[in-house]
Enzyme design. Sequence first.
Site, short mmCIF file in Angstrom:
data_model
loop_
_atom_site.label_atom_id
_atom_site.label_comp_id
_atom_site.label_asym_id
_atom_site.label_seq_id
_atom_site.Cartn_x
_atom_site.Cartn_y
_atom_site.Cartn_z
N PRO A 75 83.99 15.15 17.28
CA PRO A 75 84.61 14.25 16.39
C PRO A 75 85.86 13.66 16.84
O PRO A 75 86.31 12.80 16.16
CB PRO A 75 84.94 15.10 15.23
CG PRO A 75 84.98 16.45 15.75
CD PRO A 75 84.18 16.48 16.99
N HIS A 118 92.22 9.62 11.78
CA HIS A 118 90.99 9.34 12.54
C HIS A 118 90.44 10.64 13.08
O HIS A 118 91.17 11.46 13.63
CB HIS A 118 91.28 8.38 13.70
CG HIS A 118 90.10 8.12 14.57
ND1 HIS A 118 90.10 8.33 15.93
CD2 HIS A 118 88.86 7.67 14.27
CE1 HIS A 118 88.92 8.01 16.44
NE2 HIS A 118 88.14 7.61 15.46
N SER A 119 89.14 10.89 12.87
CA SER A 119 88.47 12.05 13.41
C SER A 119 89.16 13.34 13.00
O SER A 119 89.36 13.60 11.83
CB SER A 119 88.37 11.90 14.93
OG SER A 119 87.43 12.81 15.45
N PHE A 120 89.59 14.16 13.96
CA PHE A 120 90.32 15.39 13.63
C PHE A 120 91.52 15.08 12.73
O PHE A 120 91.93 15.91 11.91
CB PHE A 120 90.79 16.07 14.92
CG PHE A 120 91.74 17.19 14.71
CD1 PHE A 120 91.30 18.45 14.31
CD2 PHE A 120 93.10 17.02 14.94
CE1 PHE A 120 92.19 19.50 14.13
CE2 PHE A 120 94.00 18.05 14.76
CZ PHE A 120 93.54 19.31 14.36
#
Length: 295
Positions: free
Chosen positions: A14, A125-127
């Site tokens: 991710p 974003h993501s993590f």
Amino acid sequence: MFPYRQEFYQFTYPEYRYLPIRHYSSPYSEGWLPWTKGVHGSDEGHHSPAQKQLTFVLVHGSWADAHFWDGVAAVLRSQGHVVYTPEYAGHGNDPNKDVTHAMITQSVVDFLTKRNLRDFVLVGHSFGGSVIQKVAERVPDRIRRLVFWDAFVLKDGESVSDEFPPEMRQGFEQLRASATDDTIMLPFPLFRDAFVNTATFEEAKHMYASVAPEPAKPLFEKLDLKAFYALSTPKSYIFFYQDNTLPQGEGYGWHPHMSSRLGQFRLIVGDGDHFTDTHTRPAMLAQKLYEAGRD
């Protein structure tokens, strides 16, 4: 090192952004990134006239640092918005990779409180999605809206790694075990197929040159998120159709698997992958952030 099977690439991690720990500018020659020729780059059709001024705080994900946002931040600022891109523990110039999720969260909270920032759109974003979940618990009254861009929305008691399919989790555990400093380094084939799948090979190599090992511990820590799920803060989710870092469906993926956990939320969609568009189409991404963050 685990064998790089095609099946595993389909279940990539991710973050993404998780990109570099070094500055993105270092591997890129001037002229390659569209925004080096002008902040709107090659996607000028995404200009949004007469936008209401907003304040954005952009939180990157794994395998990246605050420079992940350079092109997007330049576009937003050119449109009159105020933009902050905090760095957090274990990333950027911080040599210490022995960090926890709580240390990362504290880094962002300290950034916000030291500058007395208020009424801002907090983007993860993501993590970075898991980070803004915890930051929101700490400073809910300062946040105007939360925006998750292909980002983790964890359930109470989950870790980021709990959202990996079994084979993907096993692969990351093997990469972690092979390191001497409890980090995870993305192999290029995995990065290319899952993080920058819409990029040309040349673009993928340029971006990969900035990828550095990611502290592993925060990805495997279980998070208490009871306070997050009691918040009434407005929320948005941005989903890019070609983001291949997590499998979509079968109980995994960004949207609707994780986005639906937000309860009522605004959905903004786009055509792109996990990393590439921050570099090649920053104006498009800036417009999506504005659409997600505006009233």
